[in-house]
Design an enzyme around this catalytic site. Structure first.
Site, PDB file in Angstrom:
ATOM      1  N   TYR A  25       0.843  -1.195   0.000  1.00 54.86           N
ATOM      2  CA  TYR A  25       0.000   0.000   0.000  1.00 54.86           C
ATOM      3  C   TYR A  25       0.878   1.245   0.000  1.00 54.86           C
ATOM      4  O   TYR A  25       0.669   2.166  -0.791  1.00 54.86           O
ATOM      5  CB  TYR A  25      -0.941  -0.022   1.219  1.00 54.86           C
ATOM      6  CG  TYR A  25      -1.699   1.271   1.398  1.00 54.86           C
ATOM      7  CD1 TYR A  25      -2.756   1.594   0.550  1.00 54.86           C
ATOM      8  CD2 TYR A  25      -1.341   2.177   2.390  1.00 54.86           C
ATOM      9  CE1 TYR A  25      -3.442   2.791   0.699  1.00 54.86           C
ATOM     10  CE2 TYR A  25      -2.023   3.372   2.543  1.00 54.86           C
ATOM     11  CZ  TYR A  25      -3.066   3.679   1.700  1.00 54.86           C
ATOM     12  OH  TYR A  25      -3.734   4.867   1.841  1.00 54.86           O
ATOM     13  N   GLU A  47     -11.420   6.174   4.838  1.00 58.83           N
ATOM     14  CA  GLU A  47     -10.788   7.042   5.848  1.00 58.83           C
ATOM     15  C   GLU A  47     -11.737   7.249   7.028  1.00 58.83           C
ATOM     16  O   GLU A  47     -11.302   7.277   8.175  1.00 58.83           O
ATOM     17  CB  GLU A  47     -10.372   8.383   5.242  1.00 58.83           C
ATOM     18  CG  GLU A  47      -9.220   8.316   4.264  1.00 58.83           C
ATOM     19  CD  GLU A  47      -7.868   7.946   4.876  1.00 58.83           C
ATOM     20  OE1 GLU A  47      -7.715   7.985   6.117  1.00 58.83           O
ATOM     21  OE2 GLU A  47      -6.962   7.604   4.100  1.00 58.83           O
ATOM     22  N   TRP A  55      -4.849   1.738  10.180  1.00 57.97           N
ATOM     23  CA  TRP A  55      -5.121   1.655   8.738  1.00 57.97           C
ATOM     24  C   TRP A  55      -4.971   0.222   8.248  1.00 57.97           C
ATOM     25  O   TRP A  55      -5.666  -0.205   7.327  1.00 57.97           O
ATOM     26  CB  TRP A  55      -4.211   2.606   7.976  1.00 57.97           C
ATOM     27  CG  TRP A  55      -4.513   2.615   6.505  1.00 57.97           C
ATOM     28  CD1 TRP A  55      -3.720   2.178   5.503  1.00 57.97           C
ATOM     29  CD2 TRP A  55      -5.727   3.063   5.875  1.00 57.97           C
ATOM     30  NE1 TRP A  55      -4.354   2.327   4.286  1.00 57.97           N
ATOM     31  CE2 TRP A  55      -5.596   2.867   4.495  1.00 57.97           C
ATOM     32  CE3 TRP A  55      -6.918   3.605   6.353  1.00 57.97           C
ATOM     33  CZ2 TRP A  55      -6.583   3.198   3.580  1.00 57.97           C
ATOM     34  CZ3 TRP A  55      -7.906   3.929   5.436  1.00 57.97           C
ATOM     35  CH2 TRP A  55      -7.732   3.721   4.069  1.00 57.97           C
TER      36      TRP A  55
END
Length: 191
Positions: A25, A47, A55
């Site tokens: 990522y 988000e 995350w």
């Protein structure tokens, strides 16, 4: 969890290089400009779900989120009903937070309500001028005047779970700002 081999590359300090998913990522997606409104709607949604979580949790569930939210198709998500909220609350593959689920649906409706204003144009209108990459993580802000203004405008337009910190994380993730540290091997991208 698979362990990623040490490839000798210097990365931003937040990357858990033991996680191949996280490393990929960082290397291939984070900080790359995203100008497609559909992709930006997905990012705004993810988000919001990330708020208060790692995350990496969201990345691990990303495909489940895509399935659960019809690949983040704005028109489809905007038509979700209370039955869809109940279905999503029962879906162990995603983060089952009613407020965040309802915010995603509200944000799809707010996106449609933008009318002729494109979501990408709106979000990118808050991108600051390019600046040098930060020396290290301590030089990266959590909030900026631009992210505060973005959050304020999104809230004014009916978006939810889009505070200044979440807006700044969105700006970082979608390449509106380049917060890769100077020593990071990922080459700068011109916007």
């Amino acid at each position: 969890m698979s362990s990623a081999p040490d490839d000798g590359q210097i990365r931003c300090g937040w990357v858990d290089s033991a996680s191949e998913l996280y490393r990929d990522y960082h290397d291939q997606e984070w900080g790359r400009p995203v100008r497609d409104s559909a992709a930006l709607f997905e990012r705004v949604s993810l988000e919001a779900f990330q708020s208060g979580l790692s995350w990496l949790v969201i990345l691990r569930k990303r495909e489940n989120f895509r399935r659960a939210f019809a690949d983040f198709d704005v028109e489809t998500v905007a038509r979700f009903t209370d039955a869809d909220v109940a279905r999503l609350m029962d879906d162990a593959g995603i983060v089952r937070n009613r407020a965040k689920i309802e915010a995603t649906i509200a944000n799809a409706r707010a996106t449609i309500d933008l009318g002729a204003t494109d979501l990408a144009d709106l979000l990118w209108s808050f991108a600051p001028p390019p600046r040098p990459r930060p020396a290290d993580l301590s030089a990266i802000p959590a909030v900026t005047p631009e992210s505060t203004a973005m959050a304020r405008e999104l809230k004014r337009r009916g978006f939810r779970f889009v505070g200044p910190t979440t807006a700044y994380a969105l700006m970082q993730a979608t390449g509106m700002v380049d917060d890769h540290v100077r020593a990071c091997w990922v080459p700068p991208v011109t916007v």
